[in-house]
Motif scaffolding. Structure first.
Motif, PDB file in Angstrom:
ATOM      1  N   MET A   1      23.502  37.452  39.260  1.00  0.00           N
ATOM      2  CA  MET A   1      24.148  36.339  39.058  1.00  0.00           C
ATOM      3  C   MET A   1      25.468  36.685  37.661  1.00  0.00           C
ATOM      4  N   ILE A   2      26.311  36.285  38.334  1.00  0.00           N
ATOM      5  CA  ILE A   2      27.420  36.918  37.348  1.00  0.00           C
ATOM      6  C   ILE A   2      28.308  35.407  36.665  1.00  0.00           C
ATOM      7  N   ASN A   3      28.298  35.551  35.400  1.00  0.00           N
ATOM      8  CA  ASN A   3      29.058  34.512  34.711  1.00  0.00           C
ATOM      9  C   ASN A   3      30.081  34.966  34.050  1.00  0.00           C
ATOM     10  N   VAL A   4      31.299  34.182  34.215  1.00  0.00           N
ATOM     11  CA  VAL A   4      32.470  34.790  33.667  1.00  0.00           C
ATOM     12  C   VAL A   4      32.951  33.481  32.674  1.00  0.00           C
ATOM     13  N   SER A   5      33.237  33.851  31.388  1.00  0.00           N
ATOM     14  CA  SER A   5      33.479  32.993  30.317  1.00  0.00           C
ATOM     15  C   SER A   5      35.013  32.462  30.797  1.00  0.00           C
ATOM     16  N   SER A   6      35.043  31.030  30.835  1.00  0.00           N
ATOM     17  CA  SER A   6      36.378  30.607  31.103  1.00  0.00           C
ATOM     18  C   SER A   6      37.009  30.472  29.737  1.00  0.00           C
ATOM     19  N   ILE A   7      36.419  30.359  28.690  1.00  0.00           N
ATOM     20  CA  ILE A   7      37.059  30.492  27.478  1.00  0.00           C
ATOM     21  C   ILE A   7      37.483  31.847  27.188  1.00  0.00           C
ATOM     22  N   TYR A   8      37.080  32.921  27.800  1.00  0.00           N
ATOM     23  CA  TYR A   8      37.374  34.085  27.421  1.00  0.00           C
ATOM     24  C   TYR A   8      38.779  34.280  28.347  1.00  0.00           C
ATOM     25  N   LEU A   9      38.664  33.868  29.465  1.00  0.00           N
ATOM     26  CA  LEU A   9      39.869  34.037  30.511  1.00  0.00           C
ATOM     27  C   LEU A   9      41.133  33.098  29.966  1.00  0.00           C
ATOM     28  N   ASN A  10      40.624  31.817  29.449  1.00  0.00           N
ATOM     29  CA  ASN A  10      41.591  30.938  28.936  1.00  0.00           C
ATOM     30  C   ASN A  10      42.345  31.713  27.683  1.00  0.00           C
ATOM     31  N   GLY A  11      41.688  32.432  26.947  1.00  0.00           N
ATOM     32  CA  GLY A  11      42.425  33.135  25.873  1.00  0.00           C
ATOM     33  C   GLY A  11      42.974  34.576  25.967  1.00  0.00           C
ATOM     34  N   TYR A  12      42.842  34.922  27.243  1.00  0.00           N
ATOM     35  CA  TYR A  12      43.132  36.235  27.639  1.00  0.00           C
ATOM     36  C   TYR A  12      44.739  36.289  27.639  1.00  0.00           C
ATOM     37  N   ASP A  13      45.284  37.156  26.721  1.00  0.00           N
ATOM     38  CA  ASP A  13      46.904  37.164  26.697  1.00  0.00           C
ATOM     39  C   ASP A  13      47.319  38.152  27.801  1.00  0.00           C
ATOM     40  N   GLY A  14      47.538  37.812  28.955  1.00  0.00           N
ATOM     41  CA  GLY A  14      47.928  38.817  30.010  1.00  0.00           C
ATOM     42  C   GLY A  14      47.753  38.250  31.250  1.00  0.00           C
ATOM     43  N   ASP A  15      47.696  39.176  32.430  1.00  0.00           N
ATOM     44  CA  ASP A  15      47.634  38.871  33.695  1.00  0.00           C
ATOM     45  C   ASP A  15      46.070  38.418  33.871  1.00  0.00           C
ATOM     46  N   VAL A  16      45.795  36.988  33.827  1.00  0.00           N
ATOM     47  CA  VAL A  16      44.384  36.529  34.008  1.00  0.00           C
ATOM     48  C   VAL A  16      43.625  37.132  35.219  1.00  0.00           C
ATOM     49  N   LYS A  17      44.731  36.830  36.482  1.00  0.00           N
ATOM     50  CA  LYS A  17      44.098  37.292  37.634  1.00  0.00           C
ATOM     51  C   LYS A  17      43.757  38.670  37.813  1.00  0.00           C
ATOM     52  N   TRP A  18      44.514  39.425  37.313  1.00  0.00           N
ATOM     53  CA  TRP A  18      44.361  40.928  37.452  1.00  0.00           C
ATOM     54  C   TRP A  18      43.050  41.499  36.261  1.00  0.00           C
ATOM     55  N   GLU A  19      42.646  40.598  35.166  1.00  0.00           N
ATOM     56  CA  GLU A  19      41.831  40.790  34.224  1.00  0.00           C
ATOM     57  C   GLU A  19      40.513  40.323  34.941  1.00  0.00           C
ATOM     58  N   PHE A  20      40.416  39.201  35.612  1.00  0.00           N
ATOM     59  CA  PHE A  20      39.591  38.817  36.392  1.00  0.00           C
ATOM     60  C   PHE A  20      38.877  39.595  37.502  1.00  0.00           C
ATOM     61  N   THR A  21      39.759  40.081  37.983  1.00  0.00           N
ATOM     62  CA  THR A  21      39.631  41.099  39.254  1.00  0.00           C
ATOM     63  C   THR A  21      38.827  42.269  38.511  1.00  0.00           C
ATOM     64  N   SER A  22      39.251  42.753  37.531  1.00  0.00           N
ATOM     65  CA  SER A  22      38.704  43.939  36.795  1.00  0.00           C
ATOM     66  C   SER A  22      37.235  43.617  36.331  1.00  0.00           C
ATOM     67  N   LEU A  23      37.150  42.626  35.791  1.00  0.00           N
ATOM     68  CA  LEU A  23      35.988  42.206  35.054  1.00  0.00           C
ATOM     69  C   LEU A  23      34.841  41.975  36.275  1.00  0.00           C
ATOM     70  N   LEU A  24      35.338  41.448  37.494  1.00  0.00           N
ATOM     71  CA  LEU A  24      34.421  41.344  38.734  1.00  0.00           C
ATOM     72  C   LEU A  24      34.179  42.632  39.154  1.00  0.00           C
ATOM     73  N   TYR A  25      34.754  43.755  39.279  1.00  0.00           N
ATOM     74  CA  TYR A  25      34.285  44.991  39.642  1.00  0.00           C
ATOM     75  C   TYR A  25      33.294  45.456  38.744  1.00  0.00           C
ATOM     76  N   HIS A  26      33.444  45.350  37.361  1.00  0.00           N
ATOM     77  CA  HIS A  26      32.702  45.920  36.381  1.00  0.00           C
ATOM     78  C   HIS A  26      31.021  45.050  36.770  1.00  0.00           C
ATOM     79  N   GLU A  27      31.393  43.691  36.673  1.00  0.00           N
ATOM     80  CA  GLU A  27      30.174  42.948  36.855  1.00  0.00           C
ATOM     81  C   GLU A  27      29.294  43.179  38.122  1.00  0.00           C
ATOM     82  N   MET A  28      29.965  43.381  39.182  1.00  0.00           N
ATOM     83  CA  MET A  28      29.435  43.499  40.539  1.00  0.00           C
ATOM     84  C   MET A  28      28.778  44.767  40.558  1.00  0.00           C
ATOM     85  N   THR A  29      29.114  46.025  39.755  1.00  0.00           N
ATOM     86  CA  THR A  29      28.601  47.116  39.810  1.00  0.00           C
ATOM     87  C   THR A  29      27.057  46.991  39.154  1.00  0.00           C
ATOM     88  N   HIS A  30      27.090  45.977  38.199  1.00  0.00           N
ATOM     89  CA  HIS A  30      25.826  45.916  37.548  1.00  0.00           C
ATOM     90  C   HIS A  30      24.643  45.295  38.500  1.00  0.00           C
TER      91      HIS A  30
END
Ligand SMILES: [Zn+2]
Length: 131
Positions: A1-30
């Motif tokens: 189960m992977i939860n991604v905080s929409s509040i975190y992504l909303n507040g992310y100052d940058g390329d959100v799609k890139w950050e989301f992908t990076s985050l998923l790589y990290h979380e999928m590894t777990h």
């Protein structure tokens, strides 16, 4: 189960799609990695997850550089760089280490795979990058 905080992504100052992908790589590894049934140091578990984003070339500019860090199990990007170094000594090191971590964890696994203790590896790693 992977939860991604929409509040975190909303507040992310940058390329959100890139950050989301990076985050998923990290979380999928777990999802797929072993942690020695809870015996492995958290820093190593997080380091393996960040090693995935390093290898996938989805790491941010602020990611640790080779040789950074104070301890091999410091975690995240610091441990990821150390694992990268170990993988450079023994190809496939991280995958083999992960396999050994299925039911238990022992720092001896580093020595089993490389012939060197984790402390020796860390000292040589720090010596190689001169910091
Ligand atoms: Zn994590």
């Amino acid at each position: 189960m992977i939860n991604v905080s929409s509040i975190y992504l909303n507040g992310y100052d940058g390329d959100v799609k890139w950050e989301f992908t990076s985050l998923l790589y990290h979380e999928m590894t777990h999802v797929f990695q072993w942690n020695g049934e809870g015996q492995a140091p958290t820093g190593l578990v997080e380091g393996v997850a960040d090693y995935t984003i390093l290898r996938a070339d989805y790491y941010p500019p602020a990611f640790a550089k080779p040789g950074d860090g104070d301890r091999w199990d410091q975690g995240y990007d610091f441990t990821a760089r150390f694992l990268e170094y170990c993988d450079g000594i023994v190809s496939g090191f991280v995958g083999e280490l992960n396999k050994k971590m299925r039911y238990s964890f022992d720092v001896k696994y580093f020595e089993d795979l490389t012939g060197k203790s984790v402390d020796q590896l860390w000292n040589e790693y720090k010596a190689q990058y001169g910091n």
